[in-house]
Scaffold this active site. Structure first.
Site, mmCIF file in Angstrom:
data_model
loop_
_atom_site.group_PDB
_atom_site.id
_atom_site.type_symbol
_atom_site.label_atom_id
_atom_site.label_comp_id
_atom_site.label_asym_id
_atom_site.label_seq_id
_atom_site.Cartn_x
_atom_site.Cartn_y
_atom_site.Cartn_z
ATOM 1 N N ASP A 213 8.502 2.105 3.699
ATOM 2 C CA ASP A 213 8.958 0.761 3.310
ATOM 3 C C ASP A 213 9.283 -0.045 4.605
ATOM 4 O O ASP A 213 9.076 -1.175 4.672
ATOM 5 C CB ASP A 213 10.126 0.690 2.208
ATOM 6 C CG ASP A 213 10.467 -0.507 1.620
ATOM 7 O OD1 ASP A 213 9.848 -1.024 1.037
ATOM 8 O OD2 ASP A 213 11.733 -0.981 2.480
ATOM 9 N N GLU B 47 3.599 3.592 0.243
ATOM 10 C CA GLU B 47 4.452 3.265 1.262
ATOM 11 C C GLU B 47 4.896 4.571 1.823
ATOM 12 O O GLU B 47 4.934 4.824 3.045
ATOM 13 C CB GLU B 47 5.919 2.816 0.460
ATOM 14 C CG GLU B 47 5.576 1.335 0.172
ATOM 15 C CD GLU B 47 6.988 0.702 -0.124
ATOM 16 O OE1 GLU B 47 7.260 -0.603 0.089
ATOM 17 O OE2 GLU B 47 7.771 1.324 -0.653
#
Lengths: 225, 225
Positions: B45, B117
């Protein structure tokens, strides 16, 4: 020509800019003009957040993503960045509009924090990720080394409860044992019990909440000791 | 031994892992076991957000930091990542616990977005920033190229108002000119006036709000044309 103010700053961050104009822009508040540090701050916020994330990922291999997020938030929050900016004397090098200058913008934590992020963004533009990473590591390693990952940003009651829940143990019980003193200066004494560990602690405080936190802290310390 | 599922995935993201175990971990949902992709997702992320930030910074030199943040939020939001994950067939390669498998976790956008992610985080760990950047650029450039930076994520009334405010021009006025039709299927006709530019537009819709948005869109188009 070397600017004595930014010379010291570059020494402190451990990086000399190839393009000094980038550093100048990073030090320019929006009150100074239309070419300012706001876009660099956007970039710097991103690279700083990520480098801190990766440093924490490596430093704390046993922490889950929730704790890592919490630690990161602590390290990149405005007061932390503002204090760091103070140690770098960024305020002395800032370019501010007249109004901001008069109102003390050069010592405002938000202005300083933004400039620090912008400087990190400028390093990334000037020389790429590795250079930005070196600057962030130099500046933040002392802060990361000081972290107690268990306690940052959390009150003792939450810490205790989360710890117990993670072990699937019943949450503690709190009981007010006594309220002493007159209405305007009462003292609360609260007992915290963690039945599973046979732990009972007492805390005192000027509010029930404060007394509970104190009792929770003592219980948590006994458990993780 | 080559795993045919992850072979295709690695081809699609344009990256072959040195340490296949990292990819396996990135594809492991927490329902599968304690060694799962949650920490990698935290890392991914961070690196994804930053790489998107830097790509947008370079692609849109005239956008301010507010618009850049808005565009980034659009690109990294769960539905966008979930759709991207579908095109990579990540669902086929996921390792899920039995419960998640039965409830269709392999097609849930949140599960897919998290895995994507985590994969990006795993690439960063496997080979560093430049490798992660290449994967993100390969996956997201088509999305960045399609962006209309002026309109993403905003309704026309907000766009128009913010534009005018940024120029210190009075906000537009809206007036209902007519409400036609029976109660259950009314049509509203609304006029939008931007006095400063001498612009007047009309919009129609099945609600006052919809009619205002249509009128605002036409006014905004005239102003920025």
């Amino acid at each position: 020509m070397t600017n004595p103010t930014t010379f010291g700053l570059q020494r402190l961050i451990g990086y000399n800019f190839h393009h000094q104009a980038l550093l100048t822009q990073a030090l320019t508040h929006r009150s100074f003009g239309s070419v300012n540090n706001e876009r660099l701050e956007f970039l710097g916020d991103g690279v700083l957040n990520f480098i801190i994330a990766s440093q924490l990922y490596l430093a704390f291999p046993k922490l889950d993503e929730g704790d890592l997020s919490r630690l990161r938030a602590h390290l990149v929050k405005e007061p932390t960045l503002g204090e760091l900016a103070l140690t770098l004397n960024i305020g002395d090098a800032l370019r501010l509009g007249e109004g901001e200058l008069k109102s003390g913008g050069w010592r405002r934590p938000s202005v300083l924090a933004d400039a620090l992020e912008a400087i990190i963004g400028a390093v990334f533009l000037d020389a790429g990720f590795d250079a930005a990473e070196m600057v962030v590591i130099k500046l933040f390693t002392p802060l990361i080394d000081k972290i107690d990952p268990k306690s940052i940003g959390k009150d003792p009651k939450s810490l205790l409860q989360e710890y117990l829940q993670s072990k699937k143990i019943d949450v503690p019980s709190y009981e007010v044992l006594a309220i002493e003193g007159e209405a305007h200066c009462q003292t609360f004494r609260v007992e915290c019990k963690v039945a599973k560990f046979n732990i009972t602690t007492q805390g005192e405080g000027t509010s029930r909440r404060a007394a509970e936190q104190e009792a929770a802290k003592l219980a948590y310390q006994q458990i993780i000791a």
